[in-house]
Enzyme design. Structure first.
Site, PDB file in Angstrom:
ATOM      1  N   PHE A 149       0.673  -1.154  -0.068  1.00 14.81           N
ATOM      2  CA  PHE A 149       0.097  -0.127  -0.047  1.00 14.81           C
ATOM      3  C   PHE A 149       0.719   1.075  -0.152  1.00 14.81           C
ATOM      4  O   PHE A 149       0.488   2.465  -0.391  1.00 14.81           O
ATOM      5  CB  PHE A 149      -0.884   0.023   1.309  1.00 14.81           C
ATOM      6  CG  PHE A 149      -0.287   0.181   2.618  1.00 14.81           C
ATOM      7  CD1 PHE A 149       0.145   1.457   2.856  1.00 14.81           C
ATOM      8  CD2 PHE A 149      -0.010  -0.785   3.437  1.00 14.81           C
ATOM      9  CE1 PHE A 149       0.690   1.752   4.115  1.00 14.81           C
ATOM     10  CE2 PHE A 149       0.774  -0.385   4.560  1.00 14.81           C
ATOM     11  CZ  PHE A 149       1.139   0.912   5.021  1.00 14.81           C
ATOM     12  N   LYS A 173      -1.164  -7.450  -8.889  1.00 16.10           N
ATOM     13  CA  LYS A 173      -2.114  -7.458  -7.720  1.00 16.10           C
ATOM     14  C   LYS A 173      -1.708  -6.462  -6.750  1.00 16.10           C
ATOM     15  O   LYS A 173      -0.697  -6.590  -5.997  1.00 16.10           O
ATOM     16  CB  LYS A 173      -1.793  -8.915  -7.219  1.00 16.10           C
ATOM     17  CG  LYS A 173      -3.229  -9.444  -6.521  1.00 16.10           C
ATOM     18  CD  LYS A 173      -3.538  -8.563  -5.167  1.00 16.10           C
ATOM     19  CE  LYS A 173      -2.865  -8.722  -3.943  1.00 16.10           C
ATOM     20  NZ  LYS A 173      -3.207  -7.814  -3.023  1.00 16.10           N
ATOM     21  N   GLU A 176      -5.177  -3.870  -1.666  1.00 10.10           N
ATOM     22  CA  GLU A 176      -6.539  -3.530  -1.871  1.00 10.10           C
ATOM     23  C   GLU A 176      -6.902  -2.198  -0.928  1.00 10.10           C
ATOM     24  O   GLU A 176      -8.068  -1.582  -1.072  1.00 10.10           O
ATOM     25  CB  GLU A 176      -7.445  -4.614  -1.293  1.00 10.10           C
ATOM     26  CG  GLU A 176      -7.128  -4.983   0.371  1.00 10.10           C
ATOM     27  CD  GLU A 176      -5.994  -5.856   0.480  1.00 10.10           C
ATOM     28  OE1 GLU A 176      -6.027  -6.592   1.498  1.00 10.10           O
ATOM     29  OE2 GLU A 176      -5.114  -6.155  -0.482  1.00 10.10           O
ATOM     30  N   SER A 226       5.787  -7.282   3.919  1.00 12.36           N
ATOM     31  CA  SER A 226       6.344  -7.530   5.092  1.00 12.36           C
ATOM     32  C   SER A 226       7.208  -8.760   5.118  1.00 12.36           C
ATOM     33  O   SER A 226       7.243  -9.450   4.194  1.00 12.36           O
ATOM     34  CB  SER A 226       5.418  -8.001   6.365  1.00 12.36           C
ATOM     35  OG  SER A 226       4.729  -8.972   5.941  1.00 12.36           O
ATOM     36  N   CYS A 281       9.387   1.605   3.245  1.00 18.28           N
ATOM     37  CA  CYS A 281      10.480   0.613   3.563  1.00 18.28           C
ATOM     38  C   CYS A 281      11.881   1.243   3.842  1.00 18.28           C
ATOM     39  O   CYS A 281      12.831   0.519   4.199  1.00 18.28           O
ATOM     40  CB  CYS A 281      10.207  -0.450   2.790  1.00 18.28           C
ATOM     41  SG  CYS A 281      10.780  -0.240   1.022  1.00 18.28           S
ATOM     42  N   GLU A 383       9.855  -3.752  13.066  1.00 18.34           N
ATOM     43  CA  GLU A 383       9.204  -2.590  11.937  1.00 18.34           C
ATOM     44  C   GLU A 383       8.266  -2.089  12.815  1.00 18.34           C
ATOM     45  O   GLU A 383       7.316  -2.904  12.477  1.00 18.34           O
ATOM     46  CB  GLU A 383       9.475  -3.192  10.836  1.00 18.34           C
ATOM     47  CG  GLU A 383       9.107  -1.705   9.788  1.00 18.34           C
ATOM     48  CD  GLU A 383       9.050  -2.328   8.248  1.00 18.34           C
ATOM     49  OE1 GLU A 383       9.429  -1.580   7.509  1.00 18.34           O
ATOM     50  OE2 GLU A 383       8.620  -3.411   7.858  1.00 18.34           O
TER      51      GLU A 383
END
Length: 498
Positions: A149, A173, A176, A226, A281, A383
């Site tokens: 995201f 993909k 969402e 992740s 990240c 994290e």
């Protein structure tokens, strides 16, 4: 309510799963749309479209494919403002960050515009008596990308730009949580001249992910997310004989030596730690000052900067950062802050109580600052992915160097110093994949390559640059010998591109 559909075979495709995900406006906390979640059959429909398209797309010469990339770049630049507004409305990052998100993706598209040169193989004349040996790079077929995201424009373009340019077709993909911009990018790819089926977008959850990882016609999968999911994607994908590059989490450190320009270093760290609400990240959530004097001064400078930091709406041009992406993520960050307190770290600034007047239901968090954080603490080891900066004090250069080197993540690291020898030694010795020297967010330019070490990356190929070209192609090597014969009747015609 607005409904976000899949994009298959060059057009919107309404799925029939009856399952949906909510897409929020992080500024208000309201649901603004719902996105369809794909079935296994709908994923297969997208893959079959890609298989059909790839058979002809692979035969298009590289220069013509590059022309599609040039036009795609032009169209994205044309629609930059509109795309950034959509991105901010679903993610929450401020408009300037959204434009940066798009621009860093476009830089990889610019690299892909030079794909004819990047695809050139090797040639050896006279490897033996009358024997020549040469190699060529050919596309794999259908590739897929599963993206997070936090960069809904950049990371998809990192993946599909090179994959499509070298002759593959692509299944995307996206997350969402903010799925509209990826669909817009696919629409622009069609407008740029790519045939239907070259870029398909499927929305979904674990059902769609597993369908991608198991599908026999998908030859390569790229993932960013992740570390636990990255490991899962890598394990399942490679078990199905796919190429997989899976980028995971991070805990990037910024070392500050006593000779550093503390004013500049502090400003850099504030931007790297709190920009985009820490949802990067390559964010810099850990600062490691060397020596007590340096640590005390860094702390005071950070506090002074936090007093001027503005949190606001994603559309507020004066705001440094906006809301986080969801209420669930806001709660996760809050839980980590409480855990830090429970572990004994000093919570110098607590951002949990922040509210924006008139937008109390928005997913806003103020900046938080911890000092006296220890390497044994869970909040240091994991994290947080939010607007939280931790100060971990070190007495010596060696102690500071050991912190990022020994951490489970090895994505990025930075050092702030005027000492060239110290910087050179640090860059050579630190056990981390990407290093910044007086650069707080060391994301390489598009024609180099992006990738971390340890639990930050699974697989042996990095993102974009020539590593990306190699990941999305296979090498064929030809050994040729021609019988001797007359060449008197041969003709030579200069080939031209039309």
């Amino acid at each position: 309510m607005r409904e976000i559909t899949h994009f298959i075979d060059g057009a919107a495709f309404a799925g029939a799963s009856g399952r949906y995900g909510d897409v929020f406006n992080p500024n208000t906390g309201e649901v603004q749309a719902r996105v369809q979640l794909a079935t296994v059959a709908e994923v297969d429909r997208a893959v079959q479209s890609a298989v059909r398209a790839q058979q002809t797309w692979a035969l298009v010469n590289p220069q013509r494919r590059a022309r599609v990339m040039f036009e795609f770049k032009r169209l994205v630049e044309r629609d930059m403002d509109h795309l950034a507004e959509i991105l901010s409305s679903e993610h929450g990052k401020v408009i300037a960050d959204s434009k940066g998100d798009i621009q860093r993706g476009l830089e990889v598209i610019e690299f892909a515009c030079g794909i004819p040169h990047a695809l050139k193989g090797e040639y050896t004349e006279g490897a033996g008596p009358g024997i020549d040996v040469y190699s060529m790079r050919q596309p794999l077929g259908v590739a897929a990308g599963i993206t997070p995201f936090n960069f809904p424009a950049m990371i998809p373009m990192w993946m599909f730009g090179i994959a499509i340019a070298v002759g593959n077709t692509f299944i995307l993909k996206p997350s969402e949580k903010d799925p509209t911009v990826p669909v817009k990018l696919a629409e622009l790819m069609m407008e740029a001249g790519a045939p239907s089926g070259v870029l398909n977008v499927i929305h979904g959850d674990k059902t769609a992910v597993d369908a991608i990882l198991d599908h026999p016609d998908i030859k390569a999968v790229s993932f960013v997310g992740s570390s636990d999911i990255a490991h899962y994607v890598y394990s399942r994908g490679t078990a199905n004989a796919k190429r997989v590059q899976a980028m995971g989490g991070a805990k990037n450190h910024g070392l500050i030596l006593p000779d550093a320009d503390l004013e500049q270093a502090t400003k850099d760290i504030i931007g790297a730690a709190y920009g985009s609400a820490g949802e990067r990240c390559m964010a810099l959530p850990v600062v490691v000052p060397v020596g007590k004097k340096t640590a005390d001064e860094v702390r005071e400078r950070v506090l002074a900067e936090l007093d001027t930091l503005k949190v606001g709406l994603s559309t507020d041009a004066a705001a440094q950062y906006g809301p986080v992406v969801s209420q669930a993520h806001k709660q996760k960050i809050s839980d980590y802050i409480q855990l830090g307190v429970d572990e004994g770290a000093e919570l110098v600034v607590d951002g949990r109580g922040f509210q924006l007047q008139g937008y109390e239901q928005g997913f806003f968090m103020g900046p938080s600052l911890f000092d006296q954080v220890k390497p044994t603490m869970k909040t240091y080891q994991e994290e947080i992915f939010g607007p939280v900066l931790q100060i971990v004090r070190a007495e010596t250069f060696e102690e500071a160097l050991a912190l990022p080197s020994n951490h489970q993540y090895g994505n990025g690291v930075a050092i702030f110093t005027r000492n060239g020898r110290a910087a050179r030694e640090f860059a050579a010795r630190v056990n981390v994949g990407m290093v910044g020297i007086n650069v707080p967010i060391p994301v390489p330019v598009a024609y180099h390559t992006f990738g971390g070490w340890k639990r930050s990356a699974f697989g042996d190929a990095n993102q974009h640059g020539m590593e990306g070209v190699r990941f999305y192609t296979k090498v064929k090597t030809i050994t040729a010998r021609w019988p001797e014969g007359s060449v008197e009747d041969s003709a030579f015609v200069i080939p031209t591109m039309k």
